[in-house]
Design an enzyme around this catalytic site. Structure first.
Site, PDB file in Angstrom:
ATOM      1  N   ASP A 288     -10.130  -5.479  -4.645  1.00  0.00           N
ATOM      2  CA  ASP A 288      -9.297  -4.344  -3.652  1.00  0.00           C
ATOM      3  C   ASP A 288     -10.426  -2.591  -3.944  1.00  0.00           C
ATOM      4  OD1 ASP A 288      -8.105  -1.760  -2.321  1.00  0.00           O
ATOM      5  OD2 ASP A 288      -6.267  -3.244  -3.020  1.00  0.00           O
TER       6      ASP A 288
ATOM      7  N   HIS B 188      -7.443  -5.502  -0.343  1.00  0.00           N
ATOM      8  CA  HIS B 188      -6.507  -5.068  -0.009  1.00  0.00           C
ATOM      9  C   HIS B 188      -5.048  -6.201   0.572  1.00  0.00           C
ATOM     10  CE1 HIS B 188      -4.082  -1.032  -0.062  1.00  0.00           C
ATOM     11  NE2 HIS B 188      -4.337  -1.003   1.122  1.00  0.00           N
TER      12      HIS B 188
ATOM     13  N   SER C 121       0.803  -1.638   0.308  1.00  0.00           N
ATOM     14  CA  SER C 121      -0.115  -0.206  -0.019  1.00  0.00           C
ATOM     15  C   SER C 121       0.615   1.180  -0.122  1.00  0.00           C
ATOM     16  CB  SER C 121      -0.353  -0.362   1.128  1.00  0.00           C
ATOM     17  OG  SER C 121      -1.691   0.655   1.196  1.00  0.00           O
TER      18      SER C 121
END
Length: 273
Positions: free
Chosen positions: A220, A249, A100
């Site tokens: 996601d 995610h 991320s």
């Protein structure tokens, strides 16, 4: 895993787990409240085992690494601190795995240190040009410390809601409470500016010489595949994208065995492209 220690980087302490021997990999966590290096990567690090030297820091503003005096969190600080940490540890060449926010840092680090960074794995990554803050990420960054906030946040991160167990909620709530004051300073509203500040320019992405593996979940909602990963295919010189179906995610938690297999295969020093 070896006991954590503190390493001084540019005069500021960085809390890091440094374990194993062999080729080095730097594992960079994401940006959710309560995130720590060990919390994000413990099972992955365990599975990769002692044949790797794994460096797993808390990035500035997370876990037990403070934001340096007079600075604020952000892409430049996180990138410079990661590079400085590996210098301080005496590691000349290393792979970088980032999740991320950590994916954006990993790509920025590869652009800044082309001679040091050998491979990049960017998982559910931020940083793509043109991407905008999703409502889901806004809600994750805004999640209040405590069990309700932790449950809401975890439910947004994963596709399979069975993974949002009471013990996972409890562990995250505890971590969120511990880091609440520092985290509040990182992404205050309006939050779109902090997401935009993590965006990498086409020029930066063109400077990445290392082979890059993008790993993403088809479901996601925090960093959607179409805006987060796919645009990067046109900007990176040596890139491949692996998409997990039925995955949100956090592929490392949602598809742990396949994820680790993918990782160890791509990171293997004798792997050829």
């Amino acid at each position: 895993m070896t006991a954590p220690r503190t390493v001084a980087v540019d005069g500021s302490p960085v809390h890091v787990l440094d374990s194993g021997t062999g080729p080095a990999a730097l594992l960079l966590h994401g940006s959710g409240p309560g995130t720590t290096g060990s919390g994000a990567w413990a099972t992955t690090a365990q599975a990769l085992g002692p044949s790797w030297r794994l460096v797993v820091p808390d990035q500035a503003g997370f876990g037990r690494t403070p934001v340096p005096a007079g600075a604020r969190g952000g892409l430049r600080l996180w990138t410079e601190q990661a590079a400085g940490l590996m210098d301080a540890l005496g590691v000349g060449h290393y792979a970088v795995v980032g999740h991320s926010m950590g994916g954006a840092v990993a790509l920025a680090l590869a652009a800044a240190r082309p001679r040091q960074v050998t491979r990049v794995v960017a998982v559910s990554t931020m940083g793509a040009p043109g991407a905008t803050l999703s409502a889901e990420l806004d809600a994750v960054w805004a999640a209040p410390a405590g069990p309700l906030g932790a449950r809401d946040m975890l439910s947004r991160l994963v596709h399979d809601q069975a993974l949002v167990t009471d013990s996972a909620v409890e562990a995250r709530a505890t971590a969120m409470r511990a880091g609440a004051a520092t985290f509040a300073s990182l992404f205050p509203p309006p939050r779109a500016r902090w997401f935009d500040a993590l965006t990498l320019s086409a020029r930066t992405l063109a400077a990445v010489r290392a082979p890059v593996l993008l790993v993403h979940g088809a479901e996601d909602r925090v960093t959607p595949l179409a805006t987060a990963a796919q645009p990067l295919l046109g900007h990176l010189a040596d890139v491949r994208l692996h998409v997990f179906g039925r995955c949100g995610h956090v592929p490392a938690i949602e598809h742990p065995y396949e994820f680790r297999q993918l990782l160890s295969c791509f990171l293997r020093p004798d792997h050829r492209h």
